[in-house]
Write a protein that holds these residues in place. Structure first.
Motif, mmCIF file in Angstrom:
data_model
loop_
_atom_site.group_PDB
_atom_site.id
_atom_site.type_symbol
_atom_site.label_atom_id
_atom_site.label_comp_id
_atom_site.label_asym_id
_atom_site.label_seq_id
_atom_site.Cartn_x
_atom_site.Cartn_y
_atom_site.Cartn_z
ATOM 1 N N PHE B 372 -7.886 -89.342 -47.167
ATOM 2 C CA PHE B 372 -8.775 -89.503 -46.007
ATOM 3 C C PHE B 372 -10.218 -89.729 -46.454
ATOM 4 C CE2 PHE B 372 -5.221 -87.342 -44.045
ATOM 5 C CZ PHE B 372 -5.103 -87.993 -42.827
ATOM 6 N N GLY B 373 -10.373 -90.189 -47.653
ATOM 7 C CA GLY B 373 -11.739 -90.431 -48.116
ATOM 8 C C GLY B 373 -11.733 -90.809 -49.582
ATOM 9 N N SER B 374 -12.856 -91.292 -50.018
ATOM 10 C CA SER B 374 -12.929 -91.648 -51.439
ATOM 11 C C SER B 374 -14.316 -91.307 -51.974
ATOM 12 C CB SER B 374 -12.628 -93.131 -51.620
ATOM 13 O OG SER B 374 -13.493 -93.898 -50.828
ATOM 14 N N GLY B 375 -14.323 -90.911 -53.229
ATOM 15 C CA GLY B 375 -15.586 -90.526 -53.861
ATOM 16 C C GLY B 375 -15.847 -91.347 -55.102
ATOM 17 N N MET B 376 -16.646 -90.770 -55.985
ATOM 18 C CA MET B 376 -16.996 -91.482 -57.220
ATOM 19 C C MET B 376 -16.423 -90.752 -58.424
ATOM 20 S SD MET B 376 -20.942 -92.198 -56.313
ATOM 21 C CE MET B 376 -21.462 -92.806 -57.909
ATOM 22 N N MET B 377 -15.929 -91.536 -59.356
ATOM 23 C CA MET B 377 -15.406 -90.933 -60.593
ATOM 24 C C MET B 377 -16.574 -90.752 -61.569
ATOM 25 S SD MET B 377 -11.814 -92.827 -61.251
ATOM 26 C CE MET B 377 -12.516 -94.396 -61.642
ATOM 27 N N PRO B 378 -16.368 -89.975 -62.620
ATOM 28 C CA PRO B 378 -17.437 -89.854 -63.619
ATOM 29 C C PRO B 378 -17.825 -91.237 -64.150
ATOM 30 C CG PRO B 378 -15.704 -88.284 -64.061
ATOM 31 C CD PRO B 378 -15.211 -89.141 -62.957
ATOM 32 N N ILE B 379 -19.069 -91.335 -64.463
ATOM 33 C CA ILE B 379 -19.616 -92.636 -64.825
ATOM 34 C C ILE B 379 -19.106 -93.120 -66.186
ATOM 35 C CG2 ILE B 379 -21.709 -91.651 -65.890
ATOM 36 C CD1 ILE B 379 -21.853 -94.647 -63.685
ATOM 37 N N ASN B 380 -18.868 -92.189 -67.094
ATOM 38 C CA ASN B 380 -18.454 -92.607 -68.441
ATOM 39 C C ASN B 380 -17.528 -91.551 -69.049
ATOM 40 O OD1 ASN B 380 -20.163 -90.502 -69.056
ATOM 41 N ND2 ASN B 380 -21.855 -91.829 -69.670
ATOM 42 N N PHE B 381 -17.114 -91.804 -70.261
ATOM 43 C CA PHE B 381 -16.167 -90.907 -70.911
ATOM 44 C C PHE B 381 -16.769 -89.519 -71.133
ATOM 45 C CE2 PHE B 381 -13.614 -89.251 -74.445
ATOM 46 C CZ PHE B 381 -12.357 -89.442 -73.922
ATOM 47 N N GLU B 382 -18.052 -89.484 -71.395
ATOM 48 C CA GLU B 382 -18.717 -88.193 -71.588
ATOM 49 C C GLU B 382 -18.605 -87.357 -70.307
ATOM 50 O OE1 GLU B 382 -22.879 -88.411 -72.351
ATOM 51 O OE2 GLU B 382 -22.992 -86.359 -73.097
ATOM 52 N N GLY B 383 -18.834 -88.030 -69.179
ATOM 53 C CA GLY B 383 -18.713 -87.345 -67.896
ATOM 54 C C GLY B 383 -17.295 -86.869 -67.659
ATOM 55 N N LEU B 384 -16.350 -87.699 -68.017
ATOM 56 C CA LEU B 384 -14.934 -87.333 -67.847
ATOM 57 C C LEU B 384 -14.598 -86.116 -68.717
ATOM 58 C CD1 LEU B 384 -12.224 -88.232 -66.554
ATOM 59 C CD2 LEU B 384 -11.796 -89.566 -68.602
ATOM 60 N N LYS B 385 -15.143 -86.118 -69.924
ATOM 61 C CA LYS B 385 -14.913 -84.988 -70.832
ATOM 62 C C LYS B 385 -15.440 -83.688 -70.223
ATOM 63 C CE LYS B 385 -15.639 -84.894 -75.359
ATOM 64 N NZ LYS B 385 -16.192 -85.182 -76.706
ATOM 65 N N LYS B 386 -16.647 -83.780 -69.653
ATOM 66 C CA LYS B 386 -17.256 -82.569 -69.076
ATOM 67 C C LYS B 386 -16.447 -82.078 -67.879
ATOM 68 C CE LYS B 386 -21.919 -83.220 -70.709
ATOM 69 N NZ LYS B 386 -23.272 -83.599 -70.404
ATOM 70 N N GLN B 387 -16.007 -83.043 -67.087
ATOM 71 C CA GLN B 387 -15.221 -82.663 -65.906
ATOM 72 C C GLN B 387 -13.921 -81.975 -66.338
ATOM 73 O OE1 GLN B 387 -13.189 -85.718 -63.517
ATOM 74 N NE2 GLN B 387 -14.458 -85.020 -61.824
ATOM 75 N N ARG B 388 -13.249 -82.581 -67.338
ATOM 76 C CA ARG B 388 -11.984 -82.001 -67.783
ATOM 77 C C ARG B 388 -12.220 -80.633 -68.415
ATOM 78 N NH1 ARG B 388 -7.389 -85.029 -67.882
ATOM 79 N NH2 ARG B 388 -8.589 -86.120 -66.309
ATOM 80 N N PHE B 389 -13.345 -80.489 -69.101
ATOM 81 C CA PHE B 389 -13.700 -79.205 -69.708
ATOM 82 C C PHE B 389 -13.815 -78.143 -68.608
ATOM 83 C CE2 PHE B 389 -16.455 -75.917 -71.207
ATOM 84 C CZ PHE B 389 -16.144 -75.773 -72.553
ATOM 85 N N ARG B 390 -14.496 -78.525 -67.549
ATOM 86 C CA ARG B 390 -14.727 -77.576 -66.451
ATOM 87 C C ARG B 390 -13.396 -77.176 -65.800
ATOM 88 N NH1 ARG B 390 -16.114 -77.919 -61.039
ATOM 89 N NH2 ARG B 390 -16.084 -80.174 -60.987
ATOM 90 N N TRP B 391 -12.561 -78.153 -65.547
ATOM 91 C CA TRP B 391 -11.272 -77.855 -64.907
ATOM 92 C C TRP B 391 -10.443 -76.933 -65.788
ATOM 93 C CZ3 TRP B 391 -9.591 -83.445 -63.014
ATOM 94 C CH2 TRP B 391 -10.436 -83.830 -61.979
ATOM 95 N N CYS B 392 -10.406 -77.257 -67.065
ATOM 96 C CA CYS B 392 -9.593 -76.464 -67.985
ATOM 97 C C CYS B 392 -10.182 -75.061 -68.134
ATOM 98 C CB CYS B 392 -9.519 -77.163 -69.332
ATOM 99 S SG CYS B 392 -8.666 -76.189 -70.559
ATOM 100 N N PHE B 393 -11.486 -74.999 -68.289
ATOM 101 C CA PHE B 393 -12.158 -73.706 -68.431
ATOM 102 C C PHE B 393 -11.846 -72.838 -67.199
ATOM 103 C CE2 PHE B 393 -15.508 -70.625 -68.509
ATOM 104 C CZ PHE B 393 -15.865 -70.485 -69.838
ATOM 105 N N GLY B 394 -11.927 -73.450 -66.031
ATOM 106 C CA GLY B 394 -11.624 -72.735 -64.782
ATOM 107 C C GLY B 394 -10.171 -72.286 -64.741
ATOM 108 N N GLY B 395 -9.299 -73.163 -65.202
ATOM 109 C CA GLY B 395 -7.866 -72.818 -65.233
ATOM 110 C C GLY B 395 -7.610 -71.601 -66.104
ATOM 111 N N ILE B 396 -8.298 -71.547 -67.228
ATOM 112 C CA ILE B 396 -8.113 -70.409 -68.138
ATOM 113 C C ILE B 396 -8.712 -69.146 -67.502
ATOM 114 C CG2 ILE B 396 -8.575 -69.515 -70.487
ATOM 115 C CD1 ILE B 396 -6.786 -72.046 -70.351
#
Lengths: 210, 774
Positions: B372-396
């Motif tokens: 029901f909507g769309s947003g923006m993905m991280p701008i570059n691989f560095e951003g993707l890395k940080k996002q994945r870091f956050r998700w994983c860190f939160g998961g742990i």
């Protein structure tokens, strides 16, 4: 707001109520102002003063005060919410000052200190949670598990300590949940110990290969 | 028998999985008779191959019966799946279990010195856990592709007459460009719903010029739009959202979270709110979609990577009421949020954490697989890395906080914990799943270490490298890669190329996930790394630099693999080389994607430098710790060389699987510099050796299931015949190596002779008079 009021204060509050009912807001305000001066710990005084306050800022301050003294009063909470909303419409800035289990204290863009109710069940933050009574037993159990992966000998030693701790703490466990938790630690310790025996045997025979 | 059972089950597993890859998604009939027929077909097909390779009809029949019984159980348990899924699951389980048993026997009874044994044991546990994780992934894939009946699938909610409760939509923002937020707010203003408010919560944006314009935007959009700037606010996003709940209209019953960069469909609320007519419904989640997902490989593969979660994991979880509240594009009941005490300000994935606490109270959740909507993905691989870091860190963090609530005994400890077994399974596997990348790195490390020690002619045996140890994991690896690509193609409807690109996109983040796992375990406080969604002035060099550690690991794997094969060309080093190249490619994908992301970055328009909130991801520091840890491990590992190996054949070695005879010689008796042990070498020109010798009166009894009898006393010599447990053979001679004996025997009922490895047999009779054969 249910506690008995001092005679003078109670008289002032009655007066404030009467004046407010007659539409004499200034007199009502003066009466409630005096009441808050005499009895600053009286939430009803602050609430009545907020009803007749000459400015939105003072109204907010009084409501905030009333709320901090009697957080369960529904009218205060409701009006505080409306007042904050009104303030934020004019100036959406709020700076954090501190918080309690029940409210936030914030500073508005106009330098007003406001207490804002949280309206939610308090949950102790994870880092402030006190460890349960079973923690020492769990610690030994974790060590035993780690030792199991590293050859088992440590587990043969640590698992009985964990089991012993679990049994020792049973007597002082305050709740059924804690007792069950300790029982589980005991059972797990026994399981780890049973698993550790053949593994550590496999390790030890390697010291005497003949 | 174990090895034959393992190979047979691997055969069944491969046949069933290949069939599933071909027809698993097309078989839309659910029928017990069909399932039984398919189970029988797979078993018979595997048996046919087995009969022509290792024979042993009775054994095959027995194993088939067991497999059939097990398959029957799963056919009954997994009634909602098609036959392909049921049989594949059965066979994968059997193969995995047998392989774990095999590796345990190999670990436990190999003649190793104590330190080698400790390493071998660690390796075994590592392997067992990884295989269990792979099983969980397999289950999830089959669950969504081979499922025929969905019990909680809702395509579209029916409106409930008269039920239009007030909704408070909260838009958290930090340092967001005003034009991005304005776009979002305008789509919210166009929502087709009668009663809602929008609360823009800007938290801690340092520059007034950035957040002040939001006030004006809210004013323009009408009285339902409120703006709030929180200064020096603790708790990052969740702290701000907790405060926002206090500022919602008291009439609001439902809260929605919308990221500041989302463009929302006008029917978002009208379509989802009816779910809350059920008083037990606590939250509803829809997929997160992205508008900037096309144009380059990085963007498209990243997009598919996100979609995987919403197309595979969430539908599977939804069947068990075990979904995750993913924050944006989700709605949550306000009273429930208040009942659980609000968002957790310690956990950096507060949304997922809250969903677990809600489910713990016994509430319902619903996933509607429609964006029901769309947003923006991280701008570059560095951003993707940080996002994945956050998700994983939160998961742990979630795992750290709630592990006990996810245990099988949780109900007994806390009767208030109403999580079902399936909910606990999904949350536990979801948290532990992050560790797959840690294990992957450890595997790469062990492989590199093994190859390096081989390179320096000092082979250290942690585990005997049997054919089975090389073949079965390779089969697993290939099957799981194919399965992953298959599920991507089926659920995400992508081409094979894009499926591979998506898979590599996943794996390219292995390093950062590993760091997050370690940091999440050891660090008490959370880190909040906001995903940059505005361009920075990064250049090509920066793109390479942000993946320096991945590049280093990848290059080490590939180079060591090539060197290992180049220095000693045989099929074992070839397998090792292939495995290392595969591992290396996973890490080398990171710099590749980082460079590919430059194209996306360039296409994003005007560069805007943003300040990031929170504590940094300490990649350099963590990487140094990893390097130090590796050095310690290498040092310890090297000690193995200085510890004596067992002399002779330990008694416990008789429990080893039969196929270890091929390699054992290497672990106990090092070949001489010339490459061949003089003592056991056959003189040139005398092959095969069949000397005529008198009977010695000594016999050997086979102590293993089956043993190879060879042309020469060497593990890689040609096999002459199989001998089986308890068979007795006449011993004619021996080699000249008491530490690693080979018996020269007469083949029963034949005039032929061959060499039998001493470890597989027990001697009876005098061995002093056995002549040494040179």
């Amino acid at each position: 707001m249910q506690k008995p009021l001092k005679t003078e204060v109670s008289q002032l509050l009655e007066e404030a109520g009467t004046f407010a009912g007659q539409g004499q807001r200034e007199k009502a305000y003066q009466a409630s102002l005096r009441a808050t001066t005499i009895a600053p710990d009286e939430p009803l005084a602050w609430y009545l003063r907020s009803q007749n306050a000459p400015s939105p800022e003072e109204q907010l301050m009084c409501l905030s005060h009333a709320y901090s003294l009697a957080p369960d009063h529904p009218e205060t909470r409701k009006e505080l919410h409306s007042a904050v909303h009104g303030l934020l419409k004019q100036e959406p800035f709020l700076a954090y000052v501190y918080e309690t289990e029940q409210f936030y204290q914030v500073r508005s863009g106009r330098n007003l200190l406001i207490n804002i109710p949280k309206n939610r069940v308090f949950e102790t933050p994870y880092l402030k949670k006190k460890p349960g009574i079973a923690q020492p037993a769990f610690r030994w159990l974790s060590l035993a598990l780690l030792a199991l992966f590293l050859g088992g000998v440590g587990a043969v030693l640590f698992a009985p300590v964990a089991a012993f701790q679990a049994l020792r703490l049973q007597a002082s466990a305050p709740t059924d949940g804690e007792r069950t938790r300790l029982l589980i630690v005991f059972i797990l310790a026994v399981i780890i110990w049973l698993a550790a025996i053949p593994i550590s045997w496999l390790l030890l025979i390697r010291f005497y290969p003949s | 028998m174990l090895i034959r059972a393992l190979y047979l089950s691997a055969l069944w597993s491969a046949i069933s999985l290949f069939a599933t890859l071909v027809m698993g998604s097309r078989l839309r009939r659910s029928d017990s008779a069909l399932s039984l027929l398919w189970l029988t077909g797979v078993i018979l097909a595997g048996n046919l191959v087995a009969i022509f390779t290792f024979g042993r009809l009775l054994e095959i029949f027995g194993l088939s019966l067991l497999a059939f019984g097990f398959g029957l159980y799963w056919i009954i348990r997994l009634r909602d799946w098609n036959a392909a899924g049921q049989v594949t699951w059965t066979m994968t389980l059997i193969t995995t279990a047998l392989f774990i048993v095999y590796t345990f026997l190999l670990t436990a009874f190999s003649p190793l010195n104590p330190l080698s044994f400790v390493f071998a044991l660690m390796f075994f546990f590592l392997e067992a856990i990884t295989l269990a994780m792979a099983l969980a992934h397999m289950h999830e894939s089959l669950d969504v592709v081979c499922r025929l009946r969905w019990h909680r699938l809702v395509e579209k909610l029916e409106p409930v007459p008269g039920y239009l409760p007030m909704v408070s939509l909260q838009v958290p923002a930090y340092n967001e460009p005003v034009e991005v937020v304005e776009k979002t707010l305008k789509t919210l203003a166009a929502l087709n719903y009668p009663d809602f408010e929008v609360l823009v919560v800007d938290n801690n944006t340092p520059v007034q010029a950035t957040w002040r314009p939001l006030e004006e935007v809210c004013r323009r959009l009408g009285p339902n739009f409120h703006c709030l700037h929180l200064d020096q606010w603790p708790g990052y996003k969740s702290g701000a959202l907790n405060f926002a709940v206090t500022q919602t209209d008291p009439r609001a019953e439902i809260i929605g979270i919308i990221d500041a960069d989302y463009e929302v469909d006008p029917d978002f609320l009208r379509e989802l709110v009816p779910a809350f007519a059920d008083p037990q419904m606590a939250f509803v989640q829809t997929p997160q979609d992205y508008s900037d997902s096309t144009g380059d490989v990085f963007s498209e593969s990243t997009y598919r990577g996100y979609k995987y979660f919403f197309e595979v994991s969430m539908p599977s979880r939804n069947e068990r009421n075990a979904i995750i509240f993913a924050g944006t594009m989700g709605l949550i009941r306000k009273s429930v949020l208040e009942e659980i005490g609000g968002w957790d300000e310690w956990c950096i994935t507060e949304d997922a954490e809250a969903s677990l606490r809600i489910l713990k109270k016994g509430y319902q959740s619903l996933y509607i697989n429609r964006a029901f909507g769309s947003g923006m993905m991280p701008i570059n691989f560095e951003g993707l890395k940080k996002q994945r870091f956050r998700w994983c860190f939160g998961g742990i963090q979630i795992l750290k906080k709630h592990w006990e609530a996810l245990m099988p005994w949780a109900h007994w400890v806390d009767p208030g914990n109403k999580l079902t077994l399936a909910q606990r399974y999904y949350y536990l596997v979801g948290g532990l799943g992050w560790f797959s990348d840690v294990f992957n790195l450890l595997f790469a490390f062990f492989l590199v270490l093994g190859a390096v020690f081989n390179l320096f002619s000092s082979p250290i045996k942690v585990r005997p490298l049997t054919d089975t140890v090389l073949i079965i994991p390779a089969v697993f690896l290939v099957l799981h890669i194919l399965r992953f690509i298959w599920v991507l193609r089926n659920r995400l409807k992508v081409s094979a190329d894009m499926a591979v690109a998506t898979m590599y996109n996943f794996f390219s983040l292995g390093w950062v996930v590993t760091l997050a796992c370690i940091q999440g375990l050891v660090q008490r406080e959370g880190v909040f790394l906001r995903t940059p969604k505005a361009t920075t002035s990064s250049k090509t060099w920066h793109a390479v630099q942000v993946t320096q550690w991945e590049t280093a690991i990848g290059l080490i794997c590939v180079l060591v693999g090539l060197l290992a094969f180049g220095s000693d060309r045989n099929w074992r080093t070839f397998s090792l080389c292939l495995l290392l190249i595969w591992q290396g490619s996973l890490y080398l994908a990171a710099p590749l994607y980082s460079l590919l992301s430059l194209k996306r970055e360039a296409a994003m328009g005007v560069p805007v430098r943003i300040t990031e909130q929170g504590k940094p991801m300490r990649e350099q520091l963590a990487a140094r710790w990893v390097v130090a840890f590796s050095m310690v491990l290498i040092g310890t590992f090297s000690l193995i060389r200085f510890l004596p190996n067992p002399a002779g054949l330990p008694d416990y070695a008789r429990f080893l699987p039969a196929d270890t005879s091929d390699i054992f010689q290497l672990s106990t008796a090092e070949p001489a510099a010339g490459g061949e042990d003089e003592a056991t070498a056959t003189p040139a020109g005398l092959t095969p050796v069949t000397p005529t010798l008198p009977a010695t009166g000594t016999t050997a009894t086979i102590t293993v299931e089956s043993a190879n009898c060879r042309e020469k006393p060497r593990p890689n010599a040609g096999r002459v015949v199989f001998l089986y447990r308890d068979q007795q053979v006449e011993v004619l001679g021996r080699n000249n190596d008491p530490a690693n004996p080979w018996w020269y025997i007469k083949i029963p009922d034949s005039d032929e002779t061959c060499w039998l490895w001493g470890m597989t047999a027990r001697l009876s009779g005098p061995d002093a008079g056995i002549p040494v054969i040179r």
